[in-house]
Write a protein that holds these residues in place. Sequence first.
Motif, PDB file in Angstrom:
ATOM      1  N   ALA A  15       0.831  -1.202   0.000  1.00 55.44           N
ATOM      2  CA  ALA A  15       0.000   0.000   0.000  1.00 55.44           C
ATOM      3  C   ALA A  15       0.865   1.251   0.000  1.00 55.44           C
ATOM      4  O   ALA A  15       0.565   2.241  -0.688  1.00 55.44           O
ATOM      5  N   GLY A  16       1.979   1.211   0.748  1.00 56.22           N
ATOM      6  CA  GLY A  16       2.873   2.367   0.783  1.00 56.22           C
ATOM      7  C   GLY A  16       3.508   2.632  -0.564  1.00 56.22           C
ATOM      8  O   GLY A  16       3.631   3.785  -0.999  1.00 56.22           O
ATOM      9  N   ALA A  17       3.933   1.558  -1.253  1.00 55.26           N
ATOM     10  CA  ALA A  17       4.528   1.728  -2.577  1.00 55.26           C
ATOM     11  C   ALA A  17       3.529   2.312  -3.562  1.00 55.26           C
ATOM     12  O   ALA A  17       3.849   3.210  -4.348  1.00 55.26           O
ATOM     13  N   ALA A  18       2.277   1.797  -3.521  1.00 53.45           N
ATOM     14  CA  ALA A  18       1.246   2.319  -4.414  1.00 53.45           C
ATOM     15  C   ALA A  18       0.955   3.790  -4.112  1.00 53.45           C
ATOM     16  O   ALA A  18       0.829   4.614  -5.017  1.00 53.45           O
ATOM     17  N   TRP A 130      14.361   8.785 -24.671  1.00 48.59           N
ATOM     18  CA  TRP A 130      14.315   9.530 -23.419  1.00 48.59           C
ATOM     19  C   TRP A 130      13.775   8.700 -22.260  1.00 48.59           C
ATOM     20  O   TRP A 130      14.060   8.977 -21.085  1.00 48.59           O
ATOM     21  N   VAL A 131      13.015   7.637 -22.565  1.00 51.43           N
ATOM     22  CA  VAL A 131      12.375   6.878 -21.496  1.00 51.43           C
ATOM     23  C   VAL A 131      13.206   5.671 -21.053  1.00 51.43           C
ATOM     24  O   VAL A 131      12.953   5.087 -20.003  1.00 51.43           O
ATOM     25  N   ARG A 132      14.226   5.303 -21.818  1.00 52.72           N
ATOM     26  CA  ARG A 132      14.968   4.075 -21.528  1.00 52.72           C
ATOM     27  C   ARG A 132      15.642   4.070 -20.159  1.00 52.72           C
ATOM     28  O   ARG A 132      15.560   3.066 -19.434  1.00 52.72           O
ATOM     29  N   PRO A 133      16.342   5.133 -19.737  1.00 50.49           N
ATOM     30  CA  PRO A 133      16.968   5.081 -18.404  1.00 50.49           C
ATOM     31  C   PRO A 133      15.944   4.882 -17.283  1.00 50.49           C
ATOM     32  O   PRO A 133      16.171   4.093 -16.358  1.00 50.49           O
ATOM     33  N   GLY A 134      14.813   5.587 -17.366  1.00 49.98           N
ATOM     34  CA  GLY A 134      13.779   5.433 -16.343  1.00 49.98           C
ATOM     35  C   GLY A 134      13.164   4.050 -16.372  1.00 49.98           C
ATOM     36  O   GLY A 134      12.853   3.473 -15.316  1.00 49.98           O
ATOM     37  N   TYR A 135      12.990   3.492 -17.576  1.00 51.21           N
ATOM     38  CA  TYR A 135      12.397   2.166 -17.659  1.00 51.21           C
ATOM     39  C   TYR A 135      13.340   1.099 -17.111  1.00 51.21           C
ATOM     40  O   TYR A 135      12.895   0.133 -16.467  1.00 51.21           O
ATOM     41  N   LEU A 136      14.635   1.256 -17.330  1.00 53.71           N
ATOM     42  CA  LEU A 136      15.600   0.314 -16.779  1.00 53.71           C
ATOM     43  C   LEU A 136      15.536   0.324 -15.252  1.00 53.71           C
ATOM     44  O   LEU A 136      15.584  -0.734 -14.604  1.00 53.71           O
ATOM     45  N   THR A 140      14.324  -2.868 -12.765  1.00 58.00           N
ATOM     46  CA  THR A 140      15.170  -3.374 -11.689  1.00 58.00           C
ATOM     47  C   THR A 140      14.494  -3.290 -10.333  1.00 58.00           C
ATOM     48  O   THR A 140      14.554  -4.230  -9.530  1.00 58.00           O
ATOM     49  N   LEU A 141      13.848  -2.153 -10.066  1.00 61.85           N
ATOM     50  CA  LEU A 141      13.322  -1.900  -8.728  1.00 61.85           C
ATOM     51  C   LEU A 141      11.886  -2.371  -8.525  1.00 61.85           C
ATOM     52  O   LEU A 141      11.475  -2.643  -7.401  1.00 61.85           O
ATOM     53  N   LEU A 142      11.111  -2.483  -9.606  1.00 59.91           N
ATOM     54  CA  LEU A 142       9.681  -2.759  -9.437  1.00 59.91           C
ATOM     55  C   LEU A 142       9.201  -3.975 -10.218  1.00 59.91           C
ATOM     56  O   LEU A 142       8.691  -4.931  -9.639  1.00 59.91           O
ATOM     57  N   ALA A 143       9.356  -3.967 -11.540  1.00 58.31           N
ATOM     58  CA  ALA A 143       8.730  -4.995 -12.374  1.00 58.31           C
ATOM     59  C   ALA A 143       9.260  -6.395 -12.072  1.00 58.31           C
ATOM     60  O   ALA A 143       8.481  -7.334 -11.864  1.00 58.31           O
ATOM     61  N   SER A 150       6.977  -6.725 -17.263  1.00 62.73           N
ATOM     62  CA  SER A 150       8.391  -6.597 -17.639  1.00 62.73           C
ATOM     63  C   SER A 150       8.514  -6.668 -19.162  1.00 62.73           C
ATOM     64  O   SER A 150       8.972  -7.678 -19.717  1.00 62.73           O
ATOM     65  N   VAL A 151       8.105  -5.617 -19.839  1.00 63.68           N
ATOM     66  CA  VAL A 151       8.155  -5.573 -21.295  1.00 63.68           C
ATOM     67  C   VAL A 151       9.617  -5.610 -21.743  1.00 63.68           C
ATOM     68  O   VAL A 151      10.476  -4.980 -21.111  1.00 63.68           O
TER      69      VAL A 151
END
Length: 310
Positions: A15-18, A130-136, A140-143, A150-151
């Motif tokens: 719940a905290g993460a959400a 532009w989105v690749r660093p954030g998606y990586l 790692t941290l969530l998906a 995990s696309v």
Amino acid sequence: RGASTSRLQAGAAAAGAAATAVAGFRVVSALLFRDPQVSLLASQVPAENVPFAVPLGSRTRYVGTGYLADLAATLGGEYTADVADIGIVASLDELAGPGFDPRTADPLVREFYEHTTRFTLDILPEWRLWVRPGYLLYLTLLARPLGQASVPMNQRAAQRGVRSRIDTVTGAPDAPDAPAVIRGWIRSYADTGDPIYVGIYTTYRHEGRGYVSVGFPLPQASFTATLEPRARPGGGLILDSRGGTVQSGHYLTYIDPATAGLTVLAVHGFAERLDVYTGDDGELRAEHAFAVFGIPFLVLHYRIHRKPGR
């Protein structure tokens, strides 16, 4: 007692993460946009009040490819793995409405939706740079820890191969509002079995129009994409979260473990469109496009082949 404490701590962490994710999303959207990108639609309501939200979450912190088996044990239903000949929808006719007449659909498009397991899918992801660093970081941290969404990051990851299957849960006495057959489309990497995503596919009708709702289970929550069908020239089908009605859209739902009441947020800043059609070579193609805050960031290109022997 120790097990109960662990469950409470896991629930609190989820719940905290959400809450942190939603709060961050709201802060960014408030800074960049005049209109709110997230809004509260309902609090502690029964599932029938919000048919556009799929009310199925995970009771553990990991979703993974065994989610449907765990769901069947939780709901008391019968679990069937890797059903041989089934689709993500029971019938394309359920999607009939002002923007889509199923009778005009290409037979191959209809077959794909009603008998999805007859086909294999090759994925080519096209990410904006532009989105690749954030998606990586997200991977790692969530998906990956969640075992959900995990696309593939690039073509090299996609070339590992994708295993696609549909598991079902039927006769669930503890889920009277659920469809008679709960269909979970599970995609995983062929070489390791690691999950790519687990989606619960449902359909419903509202004011003479059919919709597809895809729920992605999360710990004590669900992220739902409700898509409005529209005919594509040549017998194809478009499913769009930015339709002409208030039903379509994206919804983040928290599921109260004690009361089963749903608290639903509309995530206006997220959008997707799935375009399925028959190519000039007679084979199925699809483009699945995503945008956030109106900015496109990913297109998944699919080549859909009939399995050998079909």
